[in-house]
Motif scaffolding. Structure first.
Motif, PDB file in Angstrom:
ATOM      1  N   LYS A  31       5.573   6.117   4.572  1.00  0.00           N
ATOM      2  CA  LYS A  31       4.771   4.897   4.661  1.00  0.00           C
ATOM      3  C   LYS A  31       4.797   4.122   3.342  1.00  0.00           C
ATOM      4  CE  LYS A  31       0.995   7.209   5.675  1.00  0.00           C
ATOM      5  NZ  LYS A  31       1.466   8.600   5.610  1.00  0.00           N
ATOM      6  N   SER A  32       4.537   4.848   2.251  1.00  0.00           N
ATOM      7  CA  SER A  32       4.547   4.175   0.951  1.00  0.00           C
ATOM      8  C   SER A  32       5.942   3.660   0.625  1.00  0.00           C
ATOM      9  CB  SER A  32       4.089   5.128  -0.140  1.00  0.00           C
ATOM     10  OG  SER A  32       2.773   5.548   0.095  1.00  0.00           O
ATOM     11  N   THR A  33       6.938   4.436   1.024  1.00  0.00           N
ATOM     12  CA  THR A  33       8.308   4.017   0.789  1.00  0.00           C
ATOM     13  C   THR A  33       8.575   2.665   1.452  1.00  0.00           C
ATOM     14  OG1 THR A  33       8.956   6.327   0.738  1.00  0.00           O
ATOM     15  CG2 THR A  33      10.708   4.718   1.081  1.00  0.00           C
ATOM     16  N   LEU A  67      -2.338  -0.702  -4.009  1.00  0.00           N
ATOM     17  CA  LEU A  67      -1.713   0.627  -4.073  1.00  0.00           C
ATOM     18  C   LEU A  67      -2.635   1.740  -3.609  1.00  0.00           C
ATOM     19  CD1 LEU A  67       0.130  -0.909  -6.332  1.00  0.00           C
ATOM     20  CD2 LEU A  67       0.739   1.436  -6.835  1.00  0.00           C
ATOM     21  N   GLN A  68      -1.961   2.872  -3.383  1.00  0.00           N
ATOM     22  CA  GLN A  68      -2.657   4.000  -2.768  1.00  0.00           C
ATOM     23  C   GLN A  68      -3.860   4.495  -3.587  1.00  0.00           C
ATOM     24  OE1 GLN A  68       0.245   6.651  -1.341  1.00  0.00           O
ATOM     25  NE2 GLN A  68      -1.186   8.095  -0.469  1.00  0.00           N
ATOM     26  N   SER A  69      -3.683   4.678  -4.918  1.00  0.00           N
ATOM     27  CA  SER A  69      -4.815   5.205  -5.697  1.00  0.00           C
ATOM     28  C   SER A  69      -5.410   4.086  -6.543  1.00  0.00           C
ATOM     29  CB  SER A  69      -4.366   6.350  -6.578  1.00  0.00           C
ATOM     30  OG  SER A  69      -3.210   5.953  -7.272  1.00  0.00           O
ATOM     31  N   ALA A 118      -1.837  -2.925   2.361  1.00  0.00           N
ATOM     32  CA  ALA A 118      -2.811  -2.014   1.762  1.00  0.00           C
ATOM     33  C   ALA A 118      -2.397  -0.594   2.099  1.00  0.00           C
ATOM     34  CB  ALA A 118      -4.198  -2.304   2.306  1.00  0.00           C
ATOM     35  N   ASP A 119      -2.115   0.179   1.043  1.00  0.00           N
ATOM     36  CA  ASP A 119      -1.611   1.541   1.245  1.00  0.00           C
ATOM     37  C   ASP A 119      -2.776   2.518   1.167  1.00  0.00           C
ATOM     38  OD1 ASP A 119      -0.144   3.807   1.480  1.00  0.00           O
ATOM     39  OD2 ASP A 119       1.165   3.441  -0.249  1.00  0.00           O
ATOM     40  N   GLU A 120      -3.163   3.019   2.314  1.00  0.00           N
ATOM     41  CA  GLU A 120      -4.273   3.962   2.411  1.00  0.00           C
ATOM     42  C   GLU A 120      -5.452   3.540   1.536  1.00  0.00           C
ATOM     43  OE1 GLU A 120      -3.194   8.017   2.443  1.00  0.00           O
ATOM     44  OE2 GLU A 120      -1.158   7.628   3.109  1.00  0.00           O
ATOM     45  N   PRO A 121      -6.016   2.388   1.768  1.00  0.00           N
ATOM     46  CA  PRO A 121      -7.062   1.892   0.879  1.00  0.00           C
ATOM     47  C   PRO A 121      -8.372   2.647   1.046  1.00  0.00           C
ATOM     48  CG  PRO A 121      -6.790   0.404   2.707  1.00  0.00           C
ATOM     49  CD  PRO A 121      -5.729   1.449   2.865  1.00  0.00           C
TER      50      PRO A 121
HETATM   51 MG   LIG Z   1       1.950   7.204   0.483  1.00  0.00          MG
END
Ligand SMILES: [Mg+2]
Ligand SMILES: Nc1ncnc2c1ncn2[C@@H]1O[C@H](COP(=O)(O)OP(=O)(O)OP(=O)(O)O)[C@@H](O)[C@H]1O
Lengths: 276, 544, 265
Positions: free
Chosen positions: C47-49, C96-98, C177-180
């Motif tokens: 997913k992030s990729t 981003l994710q974090s 939005a990556d896993e917000p």
């Molecule tokens: Mg990811």
């Protein structure tokens, strides 16, 4: 409460540094004797009113040498550390940021520098220098050598540090916001390498003060009769390694304590760069 | 106290130490000591390093022995010797009834076998060195079983003393067969060397007890001298040779009976100026260094007593000539070391055209006088001496800079590039005879350090030294040789090509439990009379 | 395939990481203007990729991207870096994710907001007013004291909001939005989801909502795409995915969910 304690420590550190700098700069007036003067009737004497910290093998007043030695060590060890860390930042930063080839080249250079037979090279340096180097020039050469030799180990640390920053989320986030690399380097990477560089700097200072003394074994370093803290430390070192009861000559620890407190004070006075 | 008086006192003390112990030496016991390096070779003909020479001394039997105490040659395996044909023929009568440690009898054949090996170019024995210059070489022929004739192509002054270095070997080829008091029983490289009594040793004491008294000698490899001293204090070693002044003083405080300062040794410390025309020196510096008055003035300005007292803690003796007062016969007692008087030095410099302007000494051309002194870095004594000399010379307006450097670089400078002003080093002597110093004093010699290997002597006084050294080498009469060498010493003191500073004192420690210990300044110091050393029974040991 | 007019984004990409092989295989994804699309898939599914590929931020030395990414009619994969840079943060924004790690620890919040503004609008504009508006939109204070804070003085939820505020500063057409919400507690999660809904309604921003949390995707998204083995195996309207999952992998995903209530009727 903690704030107060921190503030108190800082005040103390400032005061100590101020005293140190003033007494080093004013060593000419404050020191009871010229640092090279040999009181030949009283070599190796214990502390007395005439010689606050006793005399060395050649009957020179140790207290005067401590004051005069501070001039050299306090001024030049930090300059050498600055030189080393600047080189380290440049090389380490480039290695982390540059392409694979640049990185390979620079890490190779760093590894090479670390594994070179420095002893032989320094002997070569001594051989290349003229014999009648005056003491002040020897001081300059010494610290140039220290600075240029001392960059490799910090460069490695800087490289890993910068590589970590470059792969950090906030750099990626900055790129997502459309920032250019130059801007990222200036605004995001450099400020975050400061703690790494500062730590390298502060750990280099005492190391260089000592290294200067050990260069003396190769005929480099600050030459006689000029005193430096390093030469005073060497006295303590040889006393410690000789297996004698060291506490019998407790006054030999004075230079070591002064150096320790000087470095600690510097760390306390510039805290933001070391913490975090 | 004069030097002679001091030597006499040292010798007296040595005897005094023997006397109360002379009661009843009992055989048995093991002597333990430390060696700082592995012996490089156990073949006595190859010994060139100190540990190997020590093993040779303890195991080898020689024709003639130099008595380390009286410094006189004494008959050993040769009971008598005589010279003929102006010193070109030597005849030795051998002791009878002597057997090797393996039981085989010692005879003239063994002597000639040994000389053959010494002179064998394939073996390249260091003992052959003094003989190599002899034109026509040397030849040995047995005369019956108990006499040999040695013939030399030309006379060689003081040849008998060289026999002290040549341990006799068995013609049977058994390399382990020895004639000395001990034999090598065990050698663990990196750990220890064990010598045990040679039960066939020929000497007996006055009561007829067969020597040596000791059952064995254990030499342990111990490079760290601090540890060596610590083990000595714990009673794990019975003697320590060649102590450093600092360690000696520490021991003296803790065990005053064990530590002994034997007075000046043969080892000298000296400073010299580079006079070699091969060096890249500027003309005005070369002019100073080749000026005898300049060198002598420097010599006069140095306070040698301070060097001895401060650097060596009093365990060194000021000197001015090439021969130590410890060398009883050859020392020139007429030479007195200067006291270190800046006025005297300045007066001499003024006569030579130098003048003091403010705090700077200048030569005729107005050049400020300054030079650098190289010495081997890490040698604390030399670095300290250099710092003291720096101050002494500052008083007469000479600026000295110190350039300690690693030993190989230093050797490179003084033997190859000649790129230096002055050098501070020490010389170790083991040979009492001036014949051992030919390579130093002859202007063509490689150890003529201030200007080595000259084609023709550069100065009048060097030419005179050359003549005197050659004359004494060809002179069979010892007193005449002594006259010639006295003159050499005088020239050296006056011209100061080597500015002799001090002779290091010989400092040793011997356990009170060691009987008959009579340490001397000559190597192997306390072990010179190893065959008579013994371990006292505990009751006999008094802790004075 | 031809109805390009209705598409904001159409991506057909394959991504290989060096030494790892294909992560995305001919993946096909569309996002319409103003649409909220959920991208679900288990951890490590890529997913992030995909998100980084869309942003053009995959390290070219380590990842090979093939295919085409059409955004507003332009192929991003062939776009020169300089032009791409002017899109990033302005037209396509990425959270981003974090959250906390996405803020520069050595910079004050105000400075970071200002920088995010000035990179596309230049100096001189009233960044404070704009940033203040964005902060207000994510229910954060807009006073100077807040601007002067460092990231270490923020909670994770606050940091996430700051990042979202920064992302919507330029009213982008697409927000990725990556896993917000994955690092947040349930209440804050709900607030953030509400926030996305509000922003979508207020600015018409399309959202690609990456998550491995199907229920929250379902509550927010118009459509949900399921990523499995480098491909989109199923795309459907949110309720439909739950009611009639077609692909076996989707079924497994749904069965793996903890059941808080009786299965929806
Ligand atoms: Mg990811
Ligand atoms: N730089 C890289 N080099 C090599 N492999 C990578 C790299 N980045 C990610 N991967 C691999 O690619 C796969 C997909 O990673 P990705 O981060 O896209 O997954 P994800 O679906 O975002 O997972 P998560 O839900 O844990 O965030 C993973 O197996 C990961 O190990």
């Amino acid at each position: 409460m903690r704030r107060l304690a921190v503030r108190g420590a800082r005040g103390l550190a400032w005061a100590f540094l101020a005293v140190l700098f003033i007494s080093s700069l004013g060593a000419g007036w404050l020191a009871p004797a010229p640092p090279e003067k040999q009181f030949r009737e009283a070599p190796n004497s214990p502390p007395s009113r005439a010689f606050l910290l006793g005399t060395d093998d050649l009957g020179r007043d140790r207290f005067s040498r401590l004051l005069h030695g501070g001039r050299i060590s306090l001024l030049l060890a930090p300059s050498a550390a600055l030189l080393a860390v600047a080189c380290a930042a440049l090389v380490g930063g480039m290695a982390a940021f540059g392409g694979r080839r640049v990185a390979g080249l620079l890490t190779g250079a760093t590894d090479l520098t670390l594994s070179l037979p420095w002893l032989l090279l320094l002997i070569g340096v001594r051989a290349a220098l003229p014999l009648d180097v005056s003491p002040p020039v020897s001081v300059g050469i010494t610290f140039a050598i220290l600075g240029l030799l001392g960059w490799a180990a910090p460069a490695r640390v800087v490289q890993t540090g910068v590589a970590g920053i470059l792969s950090s989320n906030y750099v990626l986030a900055a790129r997502c916001r459309g920032l250019s690399w130059t801007r990222i380097m200036v605004r995001h990477v450099l400020p975050n390498t400061r703690p790494v560089l500062a730590a390298q700097f502060w750990s280099s200072v005492p190391v260089f003060i000592l290294a200067e003394a050990n260069l003396g074994l190769l005929g480099l370093g600050v030459t006689e009769p000029m005193p430096s803290w390093g030469t005073l430390l060497r006295e303590l070192e040889s006393c410690l390694t000789s297996g004698q009861p060291v506490l019998a000559q407790y006054w030999l620890f004075a230079p070591a304590l002064v150096i320790l407190f000087a470095v600690l004070s510097l760390v306390v006075v510039f805290p933001s760069e070391v913490n975090s | 106290m004069s030097f002679r008086a001091r030597v006499a006192a040292a010798v007296f003390l040595a005897f005094a130490a023997v006397l109360p112990a002379a009661a009843q030496p009992a055989p048995g016991g093991q002597l333990r000591l430390a060696i700082q390096a592995e012996p490089k070779s156990l073949d006595p003909l190859l010994a060139a390093d100190e540990p190997s020479e020590l093993v040779r001394h303890l195991t080898g039997g020689v024709l003639v022995r130099l008595n380390r105490q009286t410094q006189a040659l004494e008959p050993e395996l040769a009971v008598k010797w005589s010279a003929a044909a102006a010193g070109r023929k030597l005849r030795f009568e051998l002791r009878q009834g002597v057997t090797f440690s393996d039981g085989s009898p010692f005879s003239a054949r063994d002597v000639c076998h040994t000389f053959q090996r010494v002179m064998d170019p394939k073996i390249d024995s260091p003992a052959s060195e003094p003989f190599r210059s002899v034109k026509g070489g040397i030849a040995c022929s047995p005369d019956g079983n108990h006499a040999v004739n040695l013939s030399l192509g030309e006379p060689l002054a003081g040849v008998e003393r060289l026999l002290d270095d040549i341990a006799m070997q068995s013609a049977s080829g058994n390399a382990r067969a020895v004639l000395g008091p001990f034999t090598v029983a065990e050698h663990r490289a990196g750990s220890h060397l064990l010598l045990t009594r040679n039960t066939n040793y020929w000497k007996k004491d006055e009561r007829g007890v067969r020597l040596p008294y000791l059952d064995g000698i254990r030499m342990e490899l111990q490079r760290n001298r601090e540890f060596e001293l610590m083990r000595f204090r714990r009673g794990e070693l019975e003697l320590v040779n060649n102590l450093e002044p600092e360690l000696f003083d520490r021991l003296k405080r803790e065990a005053p009976a064990a530590a002994r300062d034997l007075g000046p040794s043969l080892d000298s410390e000296q400073l010299w100026f580079n006079q070699s025309p091969r060096g890249p020196l500027p003309a005005h510096k070369r002019a100073w260094f080749t000026s005898g008055e300049f060198r002598r003035a420097v010599s006069e300005a140095i306070r040698r007593a301070d060097l001895a007292r401060i650097v060596y803690r009093g365990h060194a003796t000021p000197g001015v000539g090439p021969t130590s007062p410890a060398n009883q016969f050859w020392f020139n007692a007429a030479l007195k070391p200067p006291a270190g008087d800046p006025k005297e030095a300045l007066a001499r410099l003024a006569r030579a055209g130098f003048r003091l302007e403010g705090k700077v000494l200048r030569d005729r051309g107005g050049n400020p006088v300054e030079f650098s002194v190289i010495t081997n870095a890490g040698n604390k004594s030399r670095e300290r001496m250099a710092a003291l000399i720096q101050q002494d010379l500052a008083e007469i307006g000479i600026r000295v800079s110190l350039a300690p450097m690693d030993f190989p670089s230093l050797i490179e400078r003084i033997t190859r590039t000649f790129d230096y002003d002055a050098c501070l080093l020490g010389l170790i002597f083991s040979d009492l005879d001036p014949m051992g110093q030919m390579s130093i004093w002859l202007s063509s010699g490689p150890q003529h350090q201030w200007n080595p290997e000259q084609k023709a002597p550069a100065t009048e006084w060097e030419a005179e030294i050359d003549r005197l050294m050659r004359a004494q080498a060809a002179e069979p009469d010892r007193q005449k040789r002594k006259q010639a060498f006295d003159r050499v010493q005088q020239i050296v003191a006056e011209q100061a090509p080597f500015i002799y500073l001090v002779y290091r004192n010989a400092l040793v420690a011997a356990s009170p439990a060691l009987g008959n210990a009579a340490p001397v300044i000559l190597r192997p110091q306390t072990l010179w009379n190893a065959d008579r050393l013994y371990m006292k029974a505990p009751a006999q040991v008094s802790q004075r | 395939m031809t109805a390009e007019s209705g598409e904001l984004l159409r991506a057909r990409v394959s991504v290989d990481y060096e030494g790892r092989g294909a992560v995305l295989r001919d993946l096909d994804l569309r996002v319409a203007p103003g649409e909220i699309v959920g991208l679900a898939g288990q951890s490590g599914s890529g997913k992030s990729t995909l998100a980084l590929a869309l942003m053009g931020l995959l390290d070219p030395r380590r990842a090979a991207v093939r295919g085409a990414i059409h955004f507003r009619g332009r192929d991003l994969l062939t776009l020169p870096e300089r032009e791409f840079r002017s899109l990033r943060g302005k037209e396509i924004a990425f959270v981003l994710q974090s959250a906390l790690a996405s803020l520069n620890p050595a910079m004050r919040i105000g400075a970071q907001l200002r920088e995010a503004w000035e990179v596309h609008r230049g100096r001189g504009g009233d960044w404070k007013a704009e940033a203040g508006a964005a902060l207000e939109a994510v229910s954060l204070p807009r006073d100077d004291a807040f601007f002067r804070r460092f990231p270490k003085d923020l909670s994770v939820g606050m940091a996430q909001r700051v990042l979202i505020a920064m992302a919507v500063l330029h009213r982008p057409a697409l927000l990725i939005a990556d896993e917000p919400t994955s690092a947040l507690d349930v209440i804050t999660q709900a607030e953030i989801l509400k926030l996305f809904r509000g922003l979508n309604a207020a600015y018409g921003t399309a959202v690609l909502f990456i998550t491995h949390d199907l229920p929250s995707a379902a509550s927010l998204c118009h459509r949900i795409a399921v990523l499995h083995e480098g491909r989109i195996v199923e795309t459907a309207a949110a309720p439909e995915i739950f009611e009639r999952p077609r692909h076996p992998y989707t079924k497994r995903l749904i069965e793996a969910l903890p059941r808080w209530e009786p299965a929806p009727a």
